[in-house]
Write a protein that holds these residues in place. Structure first.
Motif, PDB file in Angstrom:
ATOM      1  N   ALA A 258     -85.460  65.004 -24.748  1.00 55.65           N
ATOM      2  CA  ALA A 258     -86.506  64.516 -23.844  1.00 55.65           C
ATOM      3  C   ALA A 258     -86.798  65.567 -22.775  1.00 55.65           C
ATOM      4  N   THR A 259     -88.095  65.658 -22.407  1.00 52.25           N
ATOM      5  CA  THR A 259     -88.530  66.672 -21.447  1.00 52.25           C
ATOM      6  C   THR A 259     -89.418  66.031 -20.398  1.00 52.25           C
ATOM      7  N   THR A 260     -89.212  66.396 -19.152  1.00 50.21           N
ATOM      8  CA  THR A 260     -90.112  65.997 -18.076  1.00 50.21           C
ATOM      9  C   THR A 260     -91.155  67.089 -17.909  1.00 50.21           C
ATOM     10  N   LEU A 261     -92.412  66.753 -18.143  1.00 46.78           N
ATOM     11  CA  LEU A 261     -93.498  67.729 -18.075  1.00 46.78           C
ATOM     12  C   LEU A 261     -94.112  67.809 -16.680  1.00 46.78           C
ATOM     13  N   GLY A 286     -95.599  61.400 -33.916  1.00 49.32           N
ATOM     14  CA  GLY A 286     -94.292  60.774 -33.809  1.00 49.32           C
ATOM     15  C   GLY A 286     -93.675  60.947 -32.441  1.00 49.32           C
ATOM     16  N   ASP A 287     -94.157  61.941 -31.668  1.00 55.19           N
ATOM     17  CA  ASP A 287     -93.710  62.087 -30.288  1.00 55.19           C
ATOM     18  C   ASP A 287     -94.366  61.025 -29.414  1.00 55.19           C
ATOM     19  N   THR A 288     -93.814  60.860 -28.215  1.00 56.14           N
ATOM     20  CA  THR A 288     -94.356  59.899 -27.254  1.00 56.14           C
ATOM     21  C   THR A 288     -94.488  60.563 -25.895  1.00 56.14           C
ATOM     22  N   LEU A 289     -95.630  60.346 -25.256  1.00 55.63           N
ATOM     23  CA  LEU A 289     -95.842  60.748 -23.874  1.00 55.63           C
ATOM     24  C   LEU A 289     -95.821  59.496 -23.005  1.00 55.63           C
ATOM     25  N   ARG A 290     -95.131  59.568 -21.873  1.00 55.99           N
ATOM     26  CA  ARG A 290     -95.030  58.419 -20.970  1.00 55.99           C
ATOM     27  C   ARG A 290     -95.453  58.828 -19.559  1.00 55.99           C
ATOM     28  N   VAL A 291     -96.317  58.025 -18.957  1.00 56.03           N
ATOM     29  CA  VAL A 291     -96.648  58.196 -17.548  1.00 56.03           C
ATOM     30  C   VAL A 291     -95.982  57.065 -16.761  1.00 56.03           C
ATOM     31  N   THR A 292     -95.363  57.418 -15.635  1.00 56.47           N
ATOM     32  CA  THR A 292     -94.686  56.449 -14.772  1.00 56.47           C
ATOM     33  C   THR A 292     -95.114  56.689 -13.335  1.00 56.47           C
ATOM     34  N   CYS A 293     -95.472  55.619 -12.634  1.00 64.42           N
ATOM     35  CA  CYS A 293     -95.866  55.717 -11.231  1.00 64.42           C
ATOM     36  C   CYS A 293     -95.105  54.682 -10.410  1.00 64.42           C
ATOM     37  N   THR A 294     -94.871  55.013  -9.147  1.00 69.26           N
ATOM     38  CA  THR A 294     -94.376  54.025  -8.196  1.00 69.26           C
ATOM     39  C   THR A 294     -95.353  53.949  -7.034  1.00 69.26           C
ATOM     40  N   HIS A 295     -95.472  52.744  -6.462  1.00 69.18           N
ATOM     41  CA  HIS A 295     -96.363  52.498  -5.333  1.00 69.18           C
ATOM     42  C   HIS A 295     -95.596  51.771  -4.234  1.00 69.18           C
ATOM     43  N   ASP A 296     -96.143  51.793  -3.054  1.00 70.20           N
ATOM     44  CA  ASP A 296     -95.506  51.149  -1.904  1.00 70.20           C
ATOM     45  C   ASP A 296     -96.565  50.415  -1.090  1.00 70.20           C
ATOM     46  N   VAL A 297     -96.605  49.087  -1.204  1.00 75.89           N
ATOM     47  CA  VAL A 297     -97.616  48.309  -0.503  1.00 75.89           C
ATOM     48  C   VAL A 297     -97.415  48.378   1.013  1.00 75.89           C
ATOM     49  N   GLY A 298     -96.195  48.731   1.457  1.00 69.43           N
ATOM     50  CA  GLY A 298     -95.939  48.847   2.884  1.00 69.43           C
ATOM     51  C   GLY A 298     -96.744  49.942   3.549  1.00 69.43           C
ATOM     52  N   LEU A 299     -97.218  50.913   2.766  1.00 68.81           N
ATOM     53  CA  LEU A 299     -98.042  51.986   3.330  1.00 68.81           C
ATOM     54  C   LEU A 299     -99.362  51.455   3.882  1.00 68.81           C
ATOM     55  N   ARG A 300     -99.759  50.266   3.444  1.00 64.87           N
ATOM     56  CA  ARG A 300    -101.019  49.688   3.920  1.00 64.87           C
ATOM     57  C   ARG A 300    -101.010  49.525   5.440  1.00 64.87           C
TER      58      ARG A 300
END
Length: 336
Positions: A258-261, A286-300
């Motif tokens: 696995a590689t982090t691009l 056969g390979d898979t690309l994954r996007v992952t995000c985190t958010h913070d509603v407290g920034l509002r």
């Protein structure tokens, strides 16, 4: 300037006065611009030139064919004022190719000299500008443009842009309440501001990434994209709005090798851009690309742009007070 390259500057025909439709604070406007391509060329770099950074949220440039340009001209002529409203894409052709983009903090996107986006003779660009009016002053106008880096040298590897969106499901914070804290009401509000296509994006992303299961609010979201065709990845970027905390794109997560691009652990909306890979990454079926995000509603409660906005359950949406999770992959299928 690198050998064989030239700069071409294009801009909106005239100053535009942003006006958000449907009582919102965001205006997506498309403008047809002509870089004067008379022979086969390649776009090897671009630098967006925001004339009024107070209201320009981000910009995307779509390459269109001469036939599509005629459609764009008809759309422009049939729309009051300059340009036309275009939430989500170029607004005139689903096949228009994304070839350049800008978000705050980005300077010139400079690709390797041996790769580029092909620009056939007669190709034009649709410039989509997202205007956010939360900090706008009465009478604010904009006349942004772009500096294109072009070459007529043959033999460059042709590029495409592959987009990897993931759904967003952010509940109101523990000390927040209001009518838009109800998810159904928040989704209706997004649709009212941006049309049925916005509703389709929310439901479509949940179906695509979560199998259509009942949405569950979370500060973390991800989506997997199976690789269908061998390709070489040259650069990546991530896009979120003001509640974004981190974004990552991985190749074959959880598997051997696995590689982090792309890894942006401290996302800053004002520091976005496309990041070239030190070494291009080859992918295969056969390979898979994954996007992952985190958010913070407290920034509002911390950001001046959002403090005065009513609390809301946040889903994928075009507005600055909505959110996105998007991986942008610059690749070629010609060299794999």
């Amino acid at each position: 300037m690198r050998t064989g390259e030239r700069f071409v500057d294009v801009a909106m025909p005239a100053a535009y006065t942003p006006a958000a439709p449907h009582g919102g604070t965001d205006d997506y406007r498309c403008f047809l611009v002509d870089p004067g391509i008379t022979g086969t060329s390649f776009l090897t770099g671009s630098q967006f030139l925001p004339q009024n950074a107070t209201v320009v949220h981000h910009a995307i440039f779509f390459r269109i064919t001469p036939d599509q340009a005629a459609e764009a001209q008809r759309t422009d002529a049939g729309t009051p004022g300059q340009g036309w409203t275009c939430f989500g894409n170029a607004g005139i052709a689903d096949t228009a190719a994304w070839v350049a983009s800008w978000a705050p903090g980005a300077d010139e996107t400079l690709l390797r000299p041996d790769i580029g986006y092909p620009m056939a003779p007669g190709s034009k660009l649709v410039m989509q500008v997202h205007y956010n009016l939360l900090a706008a002053k009465p009478g604010d106008t904009d006349r942004s443009g772009i500096r294109l880096r072009l070459t007529d040298q043959p033999g460059l590897t042709p590029l495409d842009t592959f987009l990897m969106p993931a759904p967003v499901e952010l509940a109101c914070g523990p000390n927040e309440e209001g009518p838009l804290c109800d998810r159904a009401a928040a989704v209706r509000d997004v649709a009212a501001r941006f049309g049925d296509g916005a509703l389709g994006a929310v439901t479509g992303l949940n179906r695509r990434c979560n199998g259509g299961r009942r949405p569950v609010a979370s500060t973390r979201t991800q989506c997997d994209y199976p690789v269908r065709q061998a390709a070489t990845i040259y650069a990546l970027g991530g896009h979120m709005h003001l509640l974004g905390r981190s974004v990552k794109v991985e190749l074959n997560p959880g598997k051997a090798g696995a590689t982090t691009l792309l890894d942006v652990p401290s996302y800053n909306f004002d520091e976005q851009g496309i990041t070239p890979l030190t070494e291009p990454a080859r992918v295969k079926p056969g390979d898979t690309l994954r996007v992952t995000c985190t958010h913070d509603v407290g920034l509002r409660h911390q950001l001046p742009q959002l403090r005065d906005q009513p609390p809301r359950y946040v889903v994928w949406g075009e507005g600055t007070s909505d959110e996105m999770c998007l991986g942008v992959v610059v690749l070629s299928t010609a060299t794999a």
